[in-house]
Design a protein around this motif. Structure first.
Motif, PDB file in Angstrom:
ATOM      1  N   MET A   6     -53.345  22.883 -19.521  1.00 25.68           N
ATOM      2  CA  MET A   6     -52.666  23.591 -20.582  1.00 25.68           C
ATOM      3  C   MET A   6     -52.026  22.664 -21.502  1.00 25.68           C
ATOM      4  O   MET A   6     -52.299  22.797 -22.758  1.00 25.68           O
ATOM      5  CB  MET A   6     -51.446  24.256 -20.015  1.00 25.68           C
ATOM      6  N   VAL A   7     -51.640  21.525 -21.056  1.00 24.42           N
ATOM      7  CA  VAL A   7     -51.127  20.434 -21.965  1.00 24.42           C
ATOM      8  C   VAL A   7     -52.140  19.730 -22.578  1.00 24.42           C
ATOM      9  O   VAL A   7     -52.171  19.230 -23.883  1.00 24.42           O
ATOM     10  CB  VAL A   7     -50.279  19.255 -21.038  1.00 24.42           C
ATOM     11  N   LEU A   8     -53.440  19.533 -22.104  1.00 31.43           N
ATOM     12  CA  LEU A   8     -54.517  18.923 -22.471  1.00 31.43           C
ATOM     13  C   LEU A   8     -55.069  19.790 -23.616  1.00 31.43           C
ATOM     14  O   LEU A   8     -55.577  19.544 -24.705  1.00 31.43           O
ATOM     15  CB  LEU A   8     -55.497  18.703 -21.607  1.00 31.43           C
ATOM     16  N   LEU A   9     -55.078  21.164 -23.584  1.00 29.45           N
ATOM     17  CA  LEU A   9     -55.561  22.066 -24.536  1.00 29.45           C
ATOM     18  C   LEU A   9     -54.742  22.037 -25.602  1.00 29.45           C
ATOM     19  O   LEU A   9     -55.127  21.962 -26.936  1.00 29.45           O
ATOM     20  CB  LEU A   9     -55.687  23.619 -23.927  1.00 29.45           C
ATOM     21  N   LEU A  10     -53.440  22.177 -25.493  1.00 31.20           N
ATOM     22  CA  LEU A  10     -52.618  22.000 -26.583  1.00 31.20           C
ATOM     23  C   LEU A  10     -52.653  20.756 -27.393  1.00 31.20           C
ATOM     24  O   LEU A  10     -52.543  20.922 -28.543  1.00 31.20           O
ATOM     25  CB  LEU A  10     -51.169  22.282 -26.212  1.00 31.20           C
ATOM     26  N   ASN A 108     -63.668  22.114 -23.143  1.00 27.54           N
ATOM     27  CA  ASN A 108     -63.993  21.890 -24.403  1.00 27.54           C
ATOM     28  C   ASN A 108     -64.845  23.481 -24.618  1.00 27.54           C
ATOM     29  O   ASN A 108     -64.754  23.852 -26.018  1.00 27.54           O
ATOM     30  CB  ASN A 108     -65.221  20.915 -24.511  1.00 27.54           C
ATOM     31  N   ASN A 109     -65.370  24.135 -23.896  1.00 28.96           N
ATOM     32  CA  ASN A 109     -65.953  25.733 -24.155  1.00 28.96           C
ATOM     33  C   ASN A 109     -64.551  26.481 -24.592  1.00 28.96           C
ATOM     34  O   ASN A 109     -64.790  27.241 -25.493  1.00 28.96           O
ATOM     35  CB  ASN A 109     -66.462  26.203 -23.007  1.00 28.96           C
ATOM     36  N   THR A 110     -63.497  26.194 -23.933  1.00 27.23           N
ATOM     37  CA  THR A 110     -62.341  27.143 -24.290  1.00 27.23           C
ATOM     38  C   THR A 110     -62.131  26.870 -25.764  1.00 27.23           C
ATOM     39  O   THR A 110     -61.588  27.638 -26.796  1.00 27.23           O
ATOM     40  CB  THR A 110     -61.260  26.960 -23.408  1.00 27.23           C
TER      41      THR A 110
END
Length: 379
Positions: A6-10, A108-110
């Motif tokens: 989650m932290v990485l995505l944000l 990365n797909n997300t």
């Protein structure tokens, strides 16, 4: 969703970047295994084998005698690395790199699906954007991702991303020690590399026709020069492209598992370019290049044969260009030639991947609608 993901995505939504893959330093790998003296000979063997493609295996700047490789690169160099490393040292590293690559692709797909989503869908909190079954306990996190993506599309945050990208390019220029003529290409590549969505797929492949196609494109202005090809040059390109993207790349048709949306989109663009080049030929030229397979017992076995193909071709004007990529696919559907059959399979495979992985249903739907319309007109 775990906290780390989650932290990485944000973070990457905020910066407008994709997560970069993990690379292994060959020199460090051999040093840790007590084989430091063999690091350079190992790199030299990989270089001599022609495996350095600048994508999966590349020189590690500033030490051009050293190499770095990702999971795909390590697999390609497996035989050479086994000459220097014991299986108990190499295999766990291969497994770890592959697991990280799979996880990295999913992340990365997300990010890809979020960036392709319409602002109205993001605002409405439509979780179908992510094209997967969201667990009940992850719905709150998924909604946060949608809201964060919408937030960072505003002008102040786009300006922030641009400034970060300029700073990255400036840093690359500070390190640059090459000739002045390479400055412009360096700036262009650095600008693309910052976002992490630069081309990491070897579109032309490593086969004989793929290598020939690379040389041909280099001599004719690259991908941008394909639209300007005509006459014999167009025919040469079509011949090499069909061999490269079709027969030499047939393993892709059976490639399952997690696929990168970015690589699927690039593969679609590449194959579409080749299909459109075929569409600039006439059916008569296509028959001359790819003779119909001499099989005549289709009626007996209920299959398409020479007579079926000839009957289908009568519905096309033999002296007019075939049309766009979808028109070419419709013609190839009824055309019996193994080279073109492999090309059609690649086309169907990539538009299917766009549907499944990238939430892009349009190309596949358009193909079937176009073919059904032709069948309806003929009946």
């Amino acid at each position: 969703m775990d906290k780390e993901t989650m932290v990485l995505l944000l973070k990457h939504i905020k910066e407008g970047r994709y997560v970069t893959d993990t690379y292994c330093d060959v020199q460090k790998l051999l040093t840790n295994a007590g084989m430091k003296l063999y690091a350079k000979p190992c790199c030299d063997r990989i270089e001599a084998a022609g495996l350095v493609d600048g994508i999966h295996i590349s020189h590690l700047y500033p030490s051009l005698g050293n190499l770095q490789m990702d999971a795909s690169g390590m697999k390609a160099c497996e035989k050479i690395l086994k000459a220097y490393l014991q299986p108990e040292c190499l295999e766990p590293l291969q497994e770890t790199l592959q697991k990280y690559h799979t996880w990295n692709t999913a992340v990365n797909n997300t990010l890809y699906l979020l960036r392709k989503a319409d602002a109205k869908e993001l605002k409405a909190g439509d979780l179908k954007i992510l094209e997967c079954q969201i667990k009940t306990e992850d719905e709150a996190d998924a909604l946060v991702l949608l809201k964060t993506e919408l937030k960072y599309r505003r002008f102040p945050f786009r300006l922030y991303r641009t400034m970060k990208r300029i700073a990255f390019v400036s840093q690359m220029l500070v390190w640059f020690r090459g000739p002045v003529r390479l400055l412009v290409p360096l700036i262009k590549e650095a600008w693309k590399d910052w976002s992490g969505d630069s081309d990491t797929s070897d579109n032309e492949g490593g086969g004989h026709y793929g290598k020939a196609l690379k040389r041909f494109l280099k001599a004719h202005g690259g991908i941008e020069g394909i639209e300007k090809l005509h006459g014999d040059d167009l025919i040469k390109y079509v011949y090499m492209a069909v061999k490269t993207y079709g027969k030499e790349n047939r393993a892709e048709v059976n490639h399952c598992g997690t696929k990168s949306c970015m690589e699927v989109e690039r593969r679609y663009t590449t194959i579409k370019t080749a299909m459109e080049a075929i569409g600039r030929l006439t059916p008569k030229q296509l028959m001359h290049m790819y003779p119909i397979t001499k099989e005549y017992d289709g009626e007996r076995w209920g299959s398409k044969d020479y007579f079926y193909t000839m009957k289908s071709l009568k519905k096309w004007s033999e002296d007019k260009p075939i049309g766009d990529a979808q028109d070419v696919a419709c013609l190839l559907w009824d055309y019996q030639n193994w080279d073109l059959t492999f090309m059609l399979l690649q086309w169907q495979n990539v538009i299917g991947d766009l549907y499944i992985y990238c939430n892009n249903k349009e190309p596949q739907n358009e193909f079937y609608e176009r073919y059904e319309q032709r069948v309806a007109q003929e009946s």
